[in-house]
Design a protein around this motif. Structure first.
Motif, PDB file in Angstrom:
ATOM      1  N   GLU A   9     -72.929  29.505 -38.317  1.00  0.00           N
ATOM      2  CA  GLU A   9     -73.731  28.274 -38.222  1.00  0.00           C
ATOM      3  C   GLU A   9     -74.405  28.146 -36.858  1.00  0.00           C
ATOM      4  O   GLU A   9     -75.533  27.680 -36.744  1.00  0.00           O
ATOM      5  N   LYS A  11     -75.022  30.724 -34.540  1.00  0.00           N
ATOM      6  CA  LYS A  11     -75.891  31.814 -34.057  1.00  0.00           C
ATOM      7  C   LYS A  11     -76.722  32.485 -35.148  1.00  0.00           C
ATOM      8  O   LYS A  11     -77.631  33.254 -34.832  1.00  0.00           O
ATOM      9  N   GLY A  12     -76.398  32.256 -36.426  1.00  0.00           N
ATOM     10  CA  GLY A  12     -77.170  32.893 -37.483  1.00  0.00           C
ATOM     11  C   GLY A  12     -78.533  32.229 -37.650  1.00  0.00           C
ATOM     12  O   GLY A  12     -78.723  31.070 -37.298  1.00  0.00           O
ATOM     13  N   LYS A  13     -79.475  32.996 -38.160  1.00  0.00           N
ATOM     14  CA  LYS A  13     -80.805  32.440 -38.446  1.00  0.00           C
ATOM     15  C   LYS A  13     -81.140  32.707 -39.897  1.00  0.00           C
ATOM     16  O   LYS A  13     -80.979  33.828 -40.377  1.00  0.00           O
ATOM     17  N   LEU A  15     -83.988  33.267 -42.473  1.00  0.00           N
ATOM     18  CA  LEU A  15     -85.408  33.602 -42.520  1.00  0.00           C
ATOM     19  C   LEU A  15     -85.916  33.490 -43.957  1.00  0.00           C
ATOM     20  O   LEU A  15     -85.128  33.491 -44.910  1.00  0.00           O
ATOM     21  N   LYS A  21     -79.989  36.292 -40.722  1.00  0.00           N
ATOM     22  CA  LYS A  21     -79.988  37.198 -39.561  1.00  0.00           C
ATOM     23  C   LYS A  21     -78.783  36.902 -38.665  1.00  0.00           C
ATOM     24  O   LYS A  21     -78.671  35.801 -38.112  1.00  0.00           O
ATOM     25  N   SER A  24     -77.449  39.213 -33.755  1.00  0.00           N
ATOM     26  CA  SER A  24     -77.121  38.923 -32.357  1.00  0.00           C
ATOM     27  C   SER A  24     -75.625  38.931 -32.083  1.00  0.00           C
ATOM     28  O   SER A  24     -75.193  38.958 -30.944  1.00  0.00           O
ATOM     29  N   GLY A 184     -82.849  26.281 -44.131  1.00  0.00           N
ATOM     30  CA  GLY A 184     -82.140  26.698 -42.917  1.00  0.00           C
ATOM     31  C   GLY A 184     -80.683  26.279 -42.892  1.00  0.00           C
ATOM     32  O   GLY A 184     -79.953  26.593 -41.961  1.00  0.00           O
TER      33      GLY A 184
END
Lengths: 191, 191
Positions: A9, A11-13, A15, A21, A24, A184
Protein backbone atom coordinates in the motif's frame (compact mmCIF):
# COMPACT_ATOMS: atom_id res chain seq x y z
CA UNK A 1 0.65 -11.16 5.65
CA UNK A 2 0.01 -7.80 7.30
CA UNK A 3 3.60 -6.49 7.00
CA UNK A 4 3.67 -7.09 3.25
CA UNK A 5 0.20 -5.65 2.60
CA UNK A 6 1.14 -2.39 4.37
CA UNK A 7 4.37 -2.19 2.31
CA UNK A 8 2.47 -2.73 -0.95
CA UNK A 9 0.00 0.00 0.00
CA UNK A 10 2.83 2.37 0.86
CA UNK A 11 5.24 1.73 -2.01
CA UNK A 12 3.32 -0.09 -4.76
CA UNK A 13 1.98 1.77 -7.77
CA UNK A 14 -1.13 0.80 -9.73
CA UNK A 15 -0.67 1.51 -13.44
CA UNK A 16 -3.27 1.39 -16.23
CA UNK A 17 -4.13 -2.17 -17.34
CA UNK A 18 -4.19 -3.62 -13.81
CA UNK A 19 -0.42 -3.54 -13.55
CA UNK A 20 0.91 -3.45 -10.01
CA UNK A 21 4.42 -2.01 -9.85
CA UNK A 22 6.44 -3.14 -6.85
CA UNK A 23 9.87 -2.98 -8.48
CA UNK A 24 11.14 -0.51 -5.90
CA UNK A 25 11.13 -3.07 -3.08
CA UNK A 26 10.27 -6.54 -4.43
CA UNK A 27 11.85 -6.84 -7.83
CA UNK A 28 14.58 -4.83 -9.55
CA UNK A 29 15.39 -3.27 -6.19
CA UNK A 30 14.99 -5.47 -3.14
CA UNK A 31 15.46 -4.82 0.54
CA UNK A 32 17.29 -7.95 1.73
CA UNK A 33 16.14 -7.62 5.35
CA UNK A 34 12.50 -7.15 4.41
CA UNK A 35 12.44 -10.03 1.92
CA UNK A 36 14.21 -12.29 4.44
CA UNK A 37 11.21 -11.79 6.73
CA UNK A 38 8.96 -13.01 3.93
CA UNK A 39 11.24 -16.01 3.40
CA UNK A 40 10.95 -16.93 7.09
CA UNK A 41 7.16 -16.90 6.78
CA UNK A 42 7.43 -19.34 3.86
CA UNK A 43 9.71 -21.58 5.89
CA UNK A 44 7.29 -21.68 8.81
CA UNK A 45 4.47 -22.79 6.54
CA UNK A 46 6.33 -25.54 4.67
CA UNK A 47 8.98 -26.63 7.20
CA UNK A 48 7.51 -30.10 7.88
CA UNK A 49 7.44 -31.15 4.22
CA UNK A 50 11.05 -32.39 3.89
CA UNK A 51 11.78 -29.90 1.11
CA UNK A 52 15.31 -30.23 -0.25
CA UNK A 53 15.15 -28.03 -3.34
CA UNK A 54 13.73 -24.62 -4.28
CA UNK A 55 12.80 -24.19 -7.95
CA UNK A 56 12.20 -20.88 -9.72
CA UNK A 57 12.60 -19.30 -13.15
CA UNK A 58 14.92 -16.45 -14.14
CA UNK A 59 15.29 -13.59 -13.58
CA UNK A 60 13.18 -11.78 -11.02
CA UNK A 61 12.26 -14.85 -8.94
CA UNK A 62 15.89 -15.72 -8.20
CA UNK A 63 16.58 -13.33 -5.32
CA UNK A 64 13.50 -14.40 -3.38
CA UNK A 65 14.15 -18.07 -4.14
CA UNK A 66 17.71 -18.05 -2.76
CA UNK A 67 16.55 -16.35 0.45
CA UNK A 68 13.89 -19.05 0.84
CA UNK A 69 16.55 -21.72 0.15
CA UNK A 70 18.69 -20.16 2.88
CA UNK A 71 15.86 -20.69 5.39
CA UNK A 72 15.50 -24.33 4.35
CA UNK A 73 19.33 -24.73 4.26
CA UNK A 74 18.93 -26.31 0.82
CA UNK A 75 19.72 -25.75 -2.82
CA UNK A 76 18.03 -23.34 -5.22
CA UNK A 77 17.81 -24.07 -8.94
CA UNK A 78 16.42 -21.80 -11.61
CA UNK A 79 15.07 -22.64 -15.05
CA UNK A 80 16.39 -20.51 -17.88
CA UNK A 81 14.27 -18.86 -20.54
CA UNK A 82 15.27 -19.86 -24.01
CA UNK A 83 14.00 -19.13 -27.47
CA UNK A 84 14.84 -22.44 -29.05
CA UNK A 85 14.10 -26.01 -28.15
CA UNK A 86 17.17 -27.99 -27.23
CA UNK A 87 17.41 -31.35 -28.89
CA UNK A 88 20.34 -33.12 -27.22
CA UNK A 89 18.28 -34.61 -24.40
CA UNK A 90 20.28 -33.10 -21.55
CA UNK A 91 17.55 -30.66 -20.49
CA UNK A 92 14.05 -30.73 -19.10
CA UNK A 93 12.03 -28.20 -21.05
CA UNK A 94 8.52 -26.77 -21.05
CA UNK A 95 6.56 -24.13 -22.95
CA UNK A 96 5.77 -20.98 -21.04
CA UNK A 97 3.47 -18.24 -22.31
CA UNK A 98 3.90 -14.72 -21.02
CA UNK A 99 0.47 -13.26 -20.30
CA UNK A 100 1.74 -9.67 -20.09
CA UNK A 101 4.06 -9.76 -23.09
CA UNK A 102 2.03 -12.14 -25.26
CA UNK A 103 5.13 -14.15 -26.10
CA UNK A 104 5.98 -17.84 -25.80
CA UNK A 105 9.28 -18.99 -24.35
CA UNK A 106 10.69 -22.34 -23.50
CA UNK A 107 12.11 -22.76 -20.06
CA UNK A 108 14.88 -25.28 -19.53
CA UNK A 109 16.73 -26.97 -16.69
CA UNK A 110 19.71 -29.36 -16.95
CA UNK A 111 18.55 -32.83 -15.95
CA UNK A 112 21.41 -33.21 -13.48
CA UNK A 113 19.83 -30.55 -11.19
CA UNK A 114 16.53 -32.33 -10.48
CA UNK A 115 15.55 -35.97 -10.08
CA UNK A 116 13.01 -38.32 -8.54
CA UNK A 117 14.52 -38.09 -5.06
CA UNK A 118 13.92 -34.33 -4.82
CA UNK A 119 11.07 -32.76 -2.86
CA UNK A 120 10.50 -29.39 -4.44
CA UNK A 121 8.99 -26.06 -3.44
CA UNK A 122 8.22 -23.80 -6.41
CA UNK A 123 8.95 -20.17 -5.57
CA UNK A 124 8.14 -17.14 -7.68
CA UNK A 125 7.66 -13.48 -6.94
CA UNK A 126 4.33 -13.09 -8.77
CA UNK A 127 1.37 -15.29 -9.60
CA UNK A 128 -1.26 -14.10 -12.07
CA UNK A 129 -2.72 -16.60 -14.54
CA UNK A 130 -0.05 -19.04 -13.44
CA UNK A 131 1.74 -19.86 -16.69
CA UNK A 132 5.22 -19.89 -15.15
CA UNK A 133 4.03 -22.21 -12.37
CA UNK A 134 2.44 -24.52 -14.95
CA UNK A 135 5.73 -24.74 -16.87
CA UNK A 136 7.75 -25.36 -13.70
CA UNK A 137 5.31 -28.13 -12.71
CA UNK A 138 5.80 -29.69 -16.13
CA UNK A 139 9.57 -29.76 -15.49
CA UNK A 140 9.05 -31.34 -12.06
CA UNK A 141 6.79 -33.92 -13.65
CA UNK A 142 9.43 -34.78 -16.28
CA UNK A 143 12.02 -35.25 -13.53
CA UNK A 144 9.86 -37.52 -11.39
CA UNK A 145 10.47 -35.27 -8.36
CA UNK A 146 7.74 -34.58 -5.78
CA UNK A 147 5.98 -31.22 -5.69
CA UNK A 148 5.63 -30.16 -2.04
CA UNK A 149 3.94 -26.83 -2.71
CA UNK A 150 3.98 -23.46 -4.42
CA UNK A 151 4.67 -20.05 -2.93
CA UNK A 152 4.60 -16.51 -4.26
CA UNK A 153 4.97 -13.07 -2.77
CA UNK A 154 2.06 -11.42 -4.56
CA UNK A 155 -0.89 -13.22 -6.12
CA UNK A 156 -3.28 -11.33 -8.35
CA UNK A 157 -6.42 -13.08 -7.17
CA UNK A 158 -8.58 -11.69 -9.97
CA UNK A 159 -6.50 -13.52 -12.58
CA UNK A 160 -7.47 -16.87 -11.05
CA UNK A 161 -4.19 -18.79 -11.43
CA UNK A 162 -3.95 -19.25 -7.67
CA UNK A 163 -7.52 -20.43 -7.22
CA UNK A 164 -7.02 -23.08 -9.91
CA UNK A 165 -4.00 -24.46 -8.01
CA UNK A 166 -6.02 -24.54 -4.76
CA UNK A 167 -8.85 -26.39 -6.51
CA UNK A 168 -6.31 -29.01 -7.57
CA UNK A 169 -5.39 -29.45 -3.91
CA UNK A 170 -1.94 -27.91 -4.22
CA UNK A 171 -0.51 -26.35 -1.07
CA UNK A 172 -0.19 -22.73 -2.23
CA UNK A 173 0.97 -19.93 0.02
CA UNK A 174 0.72 -16.40 -1.39
CA UNK A 175 1.93 -13.80 1.08
CA UNK A 176 -0.49 -11.20 -0.28
CA UNK A 177 -3.50 -11.73 -2.52
CA UNK A 178 -4.72 -8.71 -4.46
CA UNK A 179 -8.38 -9.19 -5.33
CA UNK A 180 -9.08 -5.79 -6.81
CA UNK A 181 -7.24 -2.71 -8.04
CA UNK A 182 -9.55 0.22 -8.67
CA UNK A 183 -8.71 3.89 -9.00
CA UNK A 184 -5.28 3.17 -7.57
CA UNK A 185 -6.80 1.48 -4.49
CA UNK A 186 -5.75 -2.09 -3.71
CA UNK A 187 -8.13 -4.55 -2.04
CA UNK A 188 -6.49 -7.56 -0.39
CA UNK A 189 -8.23 -10.91 0.10
CA UNK A 190 -9.08 -11.61 3.73
CA UNK A 191 -7.70 -14.85 5.13
CA UNK B 1 39.49 -18.53 -0.14
CA UNK B 2 40.45 -22.10 0.67
CA UNK B 3 36.88 -23.42 1.07
CA UNK B 4 35.86 -22.14 -2.37
CA UNK B 5 39.03 -23.36 -4.12
CA UNK B 6 38.49 -26.90 -2.81
CA UNK B 7 34.85 -26.81 -3.97
CA UNK B 8 35.85 -25.63 -7.45
CA UNK B 9 38.43 -28.43 -7.68
CA UNK B 10 35.84 -30.97 -6.56
CA UNK B 11 32.79 -29.89 -8.57
CA UNK B 12 33.99 -27.56 -11.34
CA UNK B 13 34.49 -28.79 -14.88
CA UNK B 14 37.02 -27.42 -17.35
CA UNK B 15 35.62 -27.43 -20.88
CA UNK B 16 37.45 -26.77 -24.17
CA UNK B 17 38.07 -23.07 -24.81
CA UNK B 18 39.07 -22.27 -21.21
CA UNK B 19 35.48 -22.48 -20.01
CA UNK B 20 35.09 -23.24 -16.32
CA UNK B 21 31.69 -24.76 -15.54
CA UNK B 22 30.54 -24.24 -11.96
CA UNK B 23 26.80 -24.18 -12.67
CA UNK B 24 26.16 -27.11 -10.36
CA UNK B 25 26.95 -25.10 -7.21
CA UNK B 26 27.52 -21.43 -8.07
CA UNK B 27 25.13 -20.54 -10.85
CA UNK B 28 22.00 -22.28 -12.13
CA UNK B 29 22.05 -24.45 -9.03
CA UNK B 30 23.26 -22.83 -5.84
CA UNK B 31 23.72 -24.14 -2.34
CA UNK B 32 22.33 -21.33 -0.17
CA UNK B 33 24.38 -22.27 2.90
CA UNK B 34 27.63 -22.49 1.00
CA UNK B 35 27.13 -19.21 -0.85
CA UNK B 36 26.12 -17.49 2.40
CA UNK B 37 29.57 -18.32 3.73
CA UNK B 38 31.07 -16.57 0.70
CA UNK B 39 28.81 -13.58 1.33
CA UNK B 40 30.04 -13.32 4.94
CA UNK B 41 33.63 -13.22 3.68
CA UNK B 42 32.68 -10.30 1.41
CA UNK B 43 31.05 -8.51 4.33
CA UNK B 44 34.14 -8.88 6.51
CA UNK B 45 36.33 -7.33 3.84
CA UNK B 46 34.10 -4.33 3.04
CA UNK B 47 32.24 -3.77 6.31
CA UNK B 48 33.89 -0.45 7.21
CA UNK B 49 33.06 1.25 3.92
CA UNK B 50 29.51 2.44 4.73
CA UNK B 51 28.05 0.48 1.83
CA UNK B 52 24.28 0.98 1.50
CA UNK B 53 23.61 -0.62 -1.89
CA UNK B 54 24.66 -3.76 -3.76
CA UNK B 55 24.61 -3.49 -7.56
CA UNK B 56 24.67 -6.42 -10.00
CA UNK B 57 23.35 -7.36 -13.44
CA UNK B 58 20.78 -10.02 -14.30
CA UNK B 59 20.53 -12.96 -14.20
CA UNK B 60 23.15 -15.16 -12.62
CA UNK B 61 24.65 -12.49 -10.33
CA UNK B 62 21.34 -11.85 -8.55
CA UNK B 63 21.37 -14.75 -6.07
CA UNK B 64 24.86 -13.98 -4.81
CA UNK B 65 24.12 -10.24 -4.71
CA UNK B 66 21.03 -10.59 -2.50
CA UNK B 67 22.94 -12.83 -0.05
CA UNK B 68 25.67 -10.19 0.14
CA UNK B 69 22.98 -7.50 0.64
CA UNK B 70 21.58 -9.57 3.49
CA UNK B 71 24.96 -9.44 5.25
CA UNK B 72 25.13 -5.65 4.83
CA UNK B 73 21.42 -5.32 5.79
CA UNK B 74 20.96 -3.15 2.73
CA UNK B 75 19.26 -3.06 -0.65
CA UNK B 76 20.23 -4.96 -3.79
CA UNK B 77 19.50 -3.56 -7.24
CA UNK B 78 20.12 -5.27 -10.53
CA UNK B 79 20.56 -3.78 -14.00
CA UNK B 80 18.51 -5.39 -16.76
CA UNK B 81 19.85 -6.48 -20.11
CA UNK B 82 18.03 -4.87 -22.96
CA UNK B 83 18.37 -4.94 -26.71
CA UNK B 84 17.22 -1.43 -27.40
CA UNK B 85 18.26 1.94 -26.08
CA UNK B 86 15.56 3.64 -24.07
CA UNK B 87 14.99 7.26 -24.97
CA UNK B 88 12.63 8.59 -22.30
CA UNK B 89 15.38 9.62 -19.89
CA UNK B 90 14.12 7.56 -16.95
CA UNK B 91 16.98 5.03 -17.08
CA UNK B 92 20.72 4.93 -16.63
CA UNK B 93 22.11 2.85 -19.47
CA UNK B 94 25.48 1.53 -20.60
CA UNK B 95 26.83 -0.68 -23.38
CA UNK B 96 27.99 -4.12 -22.36
CA UNK B 97 29.83 -6.52 -24.65
CA UNK B 98 29.66 -10.22 -23.94
CA UNK B 99 33.13 -11.70 -24.40
CA UNK B 100 31.86 -15.30 -24.54
CA UNK B 101 28.85 -14.71 -26.78
CA UNK B 102 30.33 -11.93 -28.93
CA UNK B 103 27.15 -9.87 -28.56
CA UNK B 104 26.50 -6.32 -27.40
CA UNK B 105 23.71 -5.53 -24.96
CA UNK B 106 22.64 -2.42 -23.20
CA UNK B 107 22.16 -2.67 -19.49
CA UNK B 108 19.68 -0.36 -17.82
CA UNK B 109 18.65 0.73 -14.35
CA UNK B 110 15.76 3.06 -13.40
CA UNK B 111 17.22 6.32 -12.12
CA UNK B 112 15.10 6.17 -8.97
CA UNK B 113 17.14 3.18 -7.69
CA UNK B 114 20.56 4.87 -7.54
CA UNK B 115 21.69 8.39 -6.75
CA UNK B 116 24.59 10.50 -5.50
CA UNK B 117 24.01 9.60 -1.85
CA UNK B 118 24.57 5.88 -2.46
CA UNK B 119 27.78 4.04 -1.59
CA UNK B 120 27.85 1.03 -3.86
CA UNK B 121 29.48 -2.39 -3.91
CA UNK B 122 29.42 -4.05 -7.34
CA UNK B 123 28.84 -7.80 -7.01
CA UNK B 124 29.00 -10.37 -9.78
CA UNK B 125 29.59 -14.09 -9.86
CA UNK B 126 32.33 -14.06 -12.52
CA UNK B 127 35.02 -11.68 -13.65
CA UNK B 128 36.91 -12.34 -16.89
CA UNK B 129 37.75 -9.41 -19.16
CA UNK B 130 35.52 -7.25 -16.99
CA UNK B 131 32.98 -5.90 -19.47
CA UNK B 132 30.00 -6.25 -17.11
CA UNK B 133 31.92 -4.44 -14.35
CA UNK B 134 32.85 -1.66 -16.77
CA UNK B 135 29.19 -1.19 -17.72
CA UNK B 136 28.06 -1.19 -14.08
CA UNK B 137 30.73 1.42 -13.26
CA UNK B 138 29.42 3.57 -16.11
CA UNK B 139 25.94 3.43 -14.53
CA UNK B 140 27.36 4.37 -11.11
CA UNK B 141 29.20 7.25 -12.73
CA UNK B 142 25.99 8.49 -14.40
CA UNK B 143 24.20 8.40 -11.04
CA UNK B 144 26.88 10.30 -9.13
CA UNK B 145 27.02 7.52 -6.52
CA UNK B 146 30.29 6.43 -4.89
CA UNK B 147 31.94 3.14 -5.85
CA UNK B 148 33.19 1.45 -2.69
CA UNK B 149 34.55 -1.66 -4.37
CA UNK B 150 34.01 -4.66 -6.59
CA UNK B 151 33.64 -8.29 -5.61
CA UNK B 152 33.29 -11.54 -7.53
CA UNK B 153 33.24 -15.20 -6.66
CA UNK B 154 35.56 -16.42 -9.40
CA UNK B 155 38.05 -14.29 -11.32
CA UNK B 156 39.75 -15.69 -14.38
CA UNK B 157 43.13 -14.12 -13.74
CA UNK B 158 44.47 -14.94 -17.19
CA UNK B 159 41.83 -12.70 -18.82
CA UNK B 160 43.26 -9.68 -17.00
CA UNK B 161 40.02 -7.79 -16.18
CA UNK B 162 40.76 -8.02 -12.47
CA UNK B 163 44.36 -6.85 -12.72
CA UNK B 164 43.25 -3.77 -14.66
CA UNK B 165 40.85 -2.84 -11.85
CA UNK B 166 43.63 -3.31 -9.25
CA UNK B 167 45.97 -1.10 -11.29
CA UNK B 168 43.31 1.60 -11.19
CA UNK B 169 43.35 1.36 -7.40
CA UNK B 170 39.89 -0.17 -7.10
CA UNK B 171 39.28 -2.32 -4.03
CA UNK B 172 38.57 -5.66 -5.72
CA UNK B 173 37.95 -8.86 -3.79
CA UNK B 174 37.74 -12.08 -5.83
CA UNK B 175 37.16 -15.12 -3.65
CA UNK B 176 39.08 -17.37 -6.03
CA UNK B 177 41.44 -16.35 -8.82
CA UNK B 178 42.06 -18.95 -11.52
CA UNK B 179 45.41 -18.23 -13.18
CA UNK B 180 45.61 -21.29 -15.39
CA UNK B 181 43.46 -24.16 -16.66
CA UNK B 182 45.45 -26.86 -18.35
CA UNK B 183 44.46 -30.44 -19.14
CA UNK B 184 41.53 -30.06 -16.77
CA UNK B 185 43.81 -28.93 -13.92
CA UNK B 186 43.10 -25.57 -12.28
CA UNK B 187 45.87 -23.41 -10.84
CA UNK B 188 44.78 -20.77 -8.32
CA UNK B 189 46.68 -17.54 -7.68
CA UNK B 190 48.45 -17.49 -4.32
CA UNK B 191 47.54 -14.59 -2.05
Amino acid sequence: MELLEREIEKKGKVLPGNILKVGSFLNQQMDAEFVSKLAKEIYNHFKDKNINKILTVEASGIAFAILVAKEFKCKMVFAKKSQALNADGSLYQARCESFTRKTVNNITLPKEYLDKDDVVLIVDDFLAVGNAITALREIISQSGATLAGVTTIVEKGFQKGGDKLREEGIDLLSLAIVDKMEDGKITFRKN
